[in-house]
Design a protein around this motif. Sequence first.
Motif, PDB file in Angstrom:
ATOM      1  N   SER A  18       0.806  -1.276  -0.024  1.00  0.00           N
ATOM      2  CA  SER A  18       0.060  -0.010   0.043  1.00  0.00           C
ATOM      3  C   SER A  18       1.021   1.386  -0.042  1.00  0.00           C
ATOM      4  O   SER A  18       0.489   2.398  -0.805  1.00  0.00           O
ATOM      5  CB  SER A  18      -0.966   0.149   1.134  1.00  0.00           C
ATOM      6  N   LYS A  19       2.125   1.358   0.705  1.00  0.00           N
ATOM      7  CA  LYS A  19       2.969   2.430   0.802  1.00  0.00           C
ATOM      8  C   LYS A  19       3.479   2.804  -0.907  1.00  0.00           C
ATOM      9  O   LYS A  19       3.410   3.777  -1.026  1.00  0.00           O
ATOM     10  CB  LYS A  19       4.104   2.033   1.690  1.00  0.00           C
ATOM     11  N   ASP A  20       3.783   1.543  -1.299  1.00  0.00           N
ATOM     12  CA  ASP A  20       4.152   1.559  -2.929  1.00  0.00           C
ATOM     13  C   ASP A  20       3.294   2.360  -3.603  1.00  0.00           C
ATOM     14  O   ASP A  20       3.514   3.121  -4.455  1.00  0.00           O
ATOM     15  CB  ASP A  20       4.801   0.328  -3.318  1.00  0.00           C
ATOM     16  N   PHE A  21       1.899   1.878  -3.318  1.00  0.00           N
ATOM     17  CA  PHE A  21       0.601   2.155  -4.181  1.00  0.00           C
ATOM     18  C   PHE A  21       0.454   3.854  -4.204  1.00  0.00           C
ATOM     19  O   PHE A  21       0.506   4.450  -5.256  1.00  0.00           O
ATOM     20  CB  PHE A  21      -0.573   1.399  -3.790  1.00  0.00           C
ATOM     21  N   TYR A  22       0.576   3.958  -2.852  1.00  0.00           N
ATOM     22  CA  TYR A  22      -0.046   5.494  -2.613  1.00  0.00           C
ATOM     23  C   TYR A  22       1.090   6.515  -2.862  1.00  0.00           C
ATOM     24  O   TYR A  22       0.823   7.521  -3.222  1.00  0.00           O
ATOM     25  CB  TYR A  22      -0.552   5.621  -1.426  1.00  0.00           C
ATOM     26  N   THR A  23       2.217   6.102  -2.906  1.00  0.00           N
ATOM     27  CA  THR A  23       3.663   6.951  -2.979  1.00  0.00           C
ATOM     28  C   THR A  23       3.983   6.915  -4.428  1.00  0.00           C
ATOM     29  O   THR A  23       3.877   7.803  -5.219  1.00  0.00           O
ATOM     30  CB  THR A  23       4.757   6.676  -2.035  1.00  0.00           C
ATOM     31  N   ARG A  24       4.642   5.913  -5.100  1.00  0.00           N
ATOM     32  CA  ARG A  24       5.023   5.655  -6.348  1.00  0.00           C
ATOM     33  C   ARG A  24       3.853   5.544  -7.190  1.00  0.00           C
ATOM     34  O   ARG A  24       4.031   6.403  -8.313  1.00  0.00           O
ATOM     35  CB  ARG A  24       5.728   4.431  -6.318  1.00  0.00           C
ATOM     36  N   ILE A  25       2.715   5.025  -7.155  1.00  0.00           N
ATOM     37  CA  ILE A  25       1.806   5.029  -8.316  1.00  0.00           C
ATOM     38  C   ILE A  25       1.024   6.217  -8.262  1.00  0.00           C
ATOM     39  O   ILE A  25       0.842   6.861  -9.230  1.00  0.00           O
ATOM     40  CB  ILE A  25       0.991   3.735  -8.225  1.00  0.00           C
ATOM     41  N   LEU A  26       0.478   6.810  -7.039  1.00  0.00           N
ATOM     42  CA  LEU A  26      -0.496   7.770  -7.008  1.00  0.00           C
ATOM     43  C   LEU A  26       0.386   9.173  -6.819  1.00  0.00           C
ATOM     44  O   LEU A  26      -0.141  10.094  -7.073  1.00  0.00           O
ATOM     45  CB  LEU A  26      -1.485   7.755  -5.971  1.00  0.00           C
ATOM     46  N   GLY A 108     -21.642  16.828 -15.929  1.00  0.00           N
ATOM     47  CA  GLY A 108     -20.930  16.557 -17.352  1.00  0.00           C
ATOM     48  C   GLY A 108     -19.642  16.456 -16.997  1.00  0.00           C
ATOM     49  O   GLY A 108     -18.734  16.303 -18.344  1.00  0.00           O
ATOM     50  N   LYS A 109     -19.001  16.188 -16.073  1.00  0.00           N
ATOM     51  CA  LYS A 109     -17.692  16.001 -15.718  1.00  0.00           C
ATOM     52  C   LYS A 109     -17.341  14.341 -15.935  1.00  0.00           C
ATOM     53  O   LYS A 109     -18.018  13.659 -15.634  1.00  0.00           O
ATOM     54  CB  LYS A 109     -17.190  16.419 -14.565  1.00  0.00           C
ATOM     55  N   GLN A 110     -16.058  14.182 -16.450  1.00  0.00           N
ATOM     56  CA  GLN A 110     -15.625  12.842 -16.528  1.00  0.00           C
ATOM     57  C   GLN A 110     -15.123  12.367 -15.464  1.00  0.00           C
ATOM     58  O   GLN A 110     -14.552  13.012 -14.719  1.00  0.00           O
ATOM     59  CB  GLN A 110     -14.477  12.856 -17.728  1.00  0.00           C
ATOM     60  N   PHE A 111     -15.025  11.049 -15.017  1.00  0.00           N
ATOM     61  CA  PHE A 111     -14.754  10.356 -13.833  1.00  0.00           C
ATOM     62  C   PHE A 111     -14.856   8.926 -14.157  1.00  0.00           C
ATOM     63  O   PHE A 111     -14.958   8.390 -14.966  1.00  0.00           O
ATOM     64  CB  PHE A 111     -15.653  10.646 -12.596  1.00  0.00           C
ATOM     65  N   THR A 112     -13.885   8.368 -13.127  1.00  0.00           N
ATOM     66  CA  THR A 112     -13.460   6.720 -13.310  1.00  0.00           C
ATOM     67  C   THR A 112     -13.158   6.505 -12.024  1.00  0.00           C
ATOM     68  O   THR A 112     -13.019   7.131 -11.332  1.00  0.00           O
ATOM     69  CB  THR A 112     -12.578   6.397 -14.519  1.00  0.00           C
ATOM     70  N   PHE A 113     -12.812   4.855 -11.823  1.00  0.00           N
ATOM     71  CA  PHE A 113     -12.624   4.494 -10.645  1.00  0.00           C
ATOM     72  C   PHE A 113     -11.481   3.543 -10.821  1.00  0.00           C
ATOM     73  O   PHE A 113     -11.202   2.712 -11.838  1.00  0.00           O
ATOM     74  CB  PHE A 113     -13.775   3.689 -10.157  1.00  0.00           C
ATOM     75  N   ILE A 114     -10.621   3.483  -9.874  1.00  0.00           N
ATOM     76  CA  ILE A 114      -9.375   2.428  -9.569  1.00  0.00           C
ATOM     77  C   ILE A 114      -9.751   1.951  -8.186  1.00  0.00           C
ATOM     78  O   ILE A 114     -10.452   2.367  -7.441  1.00  0.00           O
ATOM     79  CB  ILE A 114      -8.194   2.960  -9.867  1.00  0.00           C
ATOM     80  N   SER A 115      -9.057   0.648  -7.891  1.00  0.00           N
ATOM     81  CA  SER A 115      -9.017   0.269  -6.524  1.00  0.00           C
ATOM     82  C   SER A 115      -7.668   0.332  -5.921  1.00  0.00           C
ATOM     83  O   SER A 115      -6.377   0.159  -6.843  1.00  0.00           O
ATOM     84  CB  SER A 115      -9.483  -1.284  -6.657  1.00  0.00           C
ATOM     85  N   ASP A 116      -7.532   0.394  -4.478  1.00  0.00           N
ATOM     86  CA  ASP A 116      -6.299   0.507  -4.060  1.00  0.00           C
ATOM     87  C   ASP A 116      -5.899  -1.014  -3.678  1.00  0.00           C
ATOM     88  O   ASP A 116      -6.572  -1.932  -4.097  1.00  0.00           O
ATOM     89  CB  ASP A 116      -5.964   1.395  -2.859  1.00  0.00           C
ATOM     90  N   PRO A 117      -4.448  -1.386  -3.269  1.00  0.00           N
ATOM     91  CA  PRO A 117      -4.387  -2.840  -2.937  1.00  0.00           C
ATOM     92  C   PRO A 117      -5.495  -3.580  -2.154  1.00  0.00           C
ATOM     93  O   PRO A 117      -5.435  -4.934  -2.402  1.00  0.00           O
ATOM     94  CB  PRO A 117      -2.971  -3.021  -2.318  1.00  0.00           C
TER      95      PRO A 117
END
Length: 128
Positions: A18-26, A108-117
Amino acid sequence: MLNGIHHAAIICSDYEKSKDFYTRILGFKVVAENYRADRDSHKLDLALADGTQIELFSFPSAPKRPSYPEAQGLRHLAFTVENVEAVCHHLASLGVEVEPIRVDEFTGKQFTFISDPDDLPLELYQHN
């Protein structure tokens, strides 16, 4: 009275992942990182450029989050982005599964979803 949201607290199952995901990815920046031996718990304070923070915790044997079907309580965290499509391409290049982009029927705004680990839903919402 209330001025804004300071932070959201997240309990993760795999601290390093999770640390890697939130720091490196996001791209969150580490503000502080602490380990509490008496609780066998990590606490990682992360921040975005605007000062919004996430407190990332690890606790041994924390139960899984009920999510699907959606449970009562916090539904998801939403982050503003300048360009949803560009962010989606970037995240996909890093191996993050991104849902198809949708358009908010009211704004009218674009959006999408991802998931964390840990499958916490994270929304990416076009700012402009």
